[in-house]
Scaffold this motif. Structure first.
Motif, mmCIF file in Angstrom:
data_model
loop_
_atom_site.group_PDB
_atom_site.id
_atom_site.type_symbol
_atom_site.label_atom_id
_atom_site.label_comp_id
_atom_site.label_asym_id
_atom_site.label_seq_id
_atom_site.Cartn_x
_atom_site.Cartn_y
_atom_site.Cartn_z
ATOM 1 N N THR A 34 -46.230 -14.461 16.493
ATOM 2 C CA THR A 34 -44.883 -14.141 16.730
ATOM 3 C C THR A 34 -44.653 -13.622 17.919
ATOM 4 N N ALA A 68 -38.856 -16.641 13.862
ATOM 5 C CA ALA A 68 -39.836 -17.324 13.989
ATOM 6 C C ALA A 68 -41.084 -16.477 13.077
ATOM 7 N N VAL A 69 -41.968 -17.310 12.414
ATOM 8 C CA VAL A 69 -42.914 -17.107 11.281
ATOM 9 C C VAL A 69 -44.118 -17.512 11.808
ATOM 10 N N ARG A 107 -42.116 -22.359 12.809
ATOM 11 C CA ARG A 107 -43.158 -21.805 11.917
ATOM 12 C C ARG A 107 -44.420 -22.733 12.330
ATOM 13 N N SER A 115 -37.716 -12.256 11.955
ATOM 14 C CA SER A 115 -38.812 -12.597 11.466
ATOM 15 C C SER A 115 -38.790 -11.878 10.112
ATOM 16 N N SER A 120 -45.201 -10.855 10.261
ATOM 17 C CA SER A 120 -45.238 -11.568 11.692
ATOM 18 C C SER A 120 -44.793 -10.609 12.718
#
Length: 446
Positions: free
Chosen positions: A243, A237-238, A180, A290, A294
């Motif tokens: 992303t 993943a953000v 993040r 995600s 993103s």
């Protein structure tokens, strides 16, 4: 020298005075001359802003959707007889840019800021609050959108997405790595994700901060995969627009023993007609995930569709999947009024949020039924509990005190529902039908 008033001169003077008086009556009584368009109702001026052409997240589709909405609604006679005038502004992903956009909205007498994106809530909310201008349906990325009494969010923001994502991952992931942004806003994400993971007595995620606008993420990708492990591990993943960059770095990592031993030569998106659960990933492989914004359908399409690195990814969203019939009215407007504008993608979360925000504006202005609409009138109508039907895109929206979630840091959340989605054959589809209520999960976050 005075001239005597003859009968002809008197008749001419009376005709002039009568004509002038009639004209003045037409102008002051009706506001327009006969045959003119527009009626007596004043235009409604609003603003939509978003960052564009920056190194971080860009949302050009939001102001473009606002302009398309204005073209459509004005072709229908406006909102309750009011011409809709939309101002747009590039806030450049900076506090200076956001403040400048807000000051322009004040200067140009906007009655609301609608369907906008900015991470710089403190910079833009202060000028709006000073002028009494409501902020309707912001993207939900800044904390101020959920604390200011003049903000009327249409979704639960990033807080509900991350908390809901934890609930979604808890069903399938033994260990979760969270990548993040290394920012103040990013610092809040681990606890929100963990609050969702704890719904299934799950261990906390491994927190991996990363630079928001990096050109590559090899180091973070390697650490995320290592910490997730190979037994039902998940990497989420953000990072907004970056992303995609992160998962490109993730995809380029050397294969693990489990992946190298698979031996069938298929990528994550290939299928032999059988499903490996909901993920679509190979047995033993780390699953990726995600949240909407993103990762979305436009990103999946750009990166290869069914052969995209996102094939099999879990995604948490605010709204129904892009193919849902509830989006049909928006798609029709885009087709008829923005068909040549490639910024307006009906599957983009920013475009969708802008459509919903303008739906709120339309219903409020119609409910006021006034010749002149002011910012104060709009805010008071929303505060009094005007109930907004978005056609199934969200639950009914209302911002009375009893409707507010009241979560620490996010008290003005009224839409506490999210959707669980998964990428199958290059399309974001529902992992489970309907909405999932994440209100209690958000409330349980520290």
């Amino acid at each position: 020298m005075c001239m005597p008033m003859t009968g002809r001169r008197l008749t001419s003077l009376l005709a002039y005075v009568t004509t002038a008086a009639t004209g003045a009556s037409l102008l002051t009584g009706c506001g327009v001359l006969p045959g003119a368009t527009g009626g007596s109702r004043e235009p409604v001026t609003v603003m939509t802003w978003a960052p564009d052409q920056t190194r971080a997240t860009n949302m050009p589709g939001m102001p473009a959707m606002a302009q398309a909405y204005a073209r459509w609604i004005n072709s229908q006679g406006g909102i309750d007889g009011h011409e809709l005038r939309v101002l747009t502004c590039n806030e450049h992903n900076t506090s200076t840019g956001a403040a400048a956009c807000a000051r322009r909205a004040v200067r140009e007498k906007a009655v609301a800021v609608v369907g906008s994106y900015s991470q710089n809530g403190r910079a833009f909310m202060a000028p709006l609050e000073a002028a009494g201008i409501p902020y309707i349906g912001g993207y939900g990325i800044s904390e101020d959108e959920f604390t200011s009494p003049l903000s009327y969010p249409v979704n639960g923001g990033l807080a509900s997405l991350i908390a809901g994502h934890g609930m979604q991952l808890a069903e399938s992931c033994r260990t979760v790595s969270l990548v993040r942004p290394d920012t103040l806003a990013g610092d809040k994400l681990p606890e929100l994700l963990n609050s969702g993971l704890r719904k299934a007595s799950h261990r906390n995620a491994v927190d991996i901060p990363a630079v928001e606008d990096a050109a590559e993420y090899t180091a973070q990708a390697g650490r995320a995969r290592e910490k997730a492990g190979e037994e039902n591990g998940c990497v989420t993943a953000v990072l907004g627009e970056r992303t995609q960059t992160f998962f490109d770095s993730f995809r380029r990592l050397p294969a693990t023993e489990a992946e190298a031993g698979d031996g069938d030569g298929k990528g994550e998106g290939d299928s032999d007609g059988t499903d490996e659960g909901d993920s679509g990933a190979k047995p033993g492989a780390v699953r990726i995930s995600s949240v909407l914004g993103s990762v979305g359908q436009p990103v999946i399409d750009r990166t290869g569709g069914a052969r995209s690195p996102f094939e099999g990814a879990f995604v948490t969203g605010w709204y129904p999947e892009a193919a849902d019939k509830s989006w049909a009215p928006m798609r029709k407007v885009i087709q008829e009024h923005a068909f040549a504008d490639n910024r307006v993608d009906p599957a983009d979360a920013g475009v969708q949020t802008t459509w919903i925000a303008y739906t709120v504006l339309k219903e409020v202005v119609e409910a006021l039924d006034a010749d002149r609409v002011t910012a104060t009138q709009i805010a008071h109508a929303l505060d009094r509990g005007e109930r907004i039907d978005t056609g199934g895109l969200t639950p009914a929206l209302r911002w009375k005190y009893e409707d507010l979630l009241g979560a620490p840091g996010f008290p003005r959340i009224v839409n506490r529902e999210v959707t669980f989605q998964v990428v199958r054959q290059g399309q974001l589809v529902a992992q489970r039908p309907g909405f999932v209520d994440v209100g209690e999960t958000v409330l349980s976050a520290p």
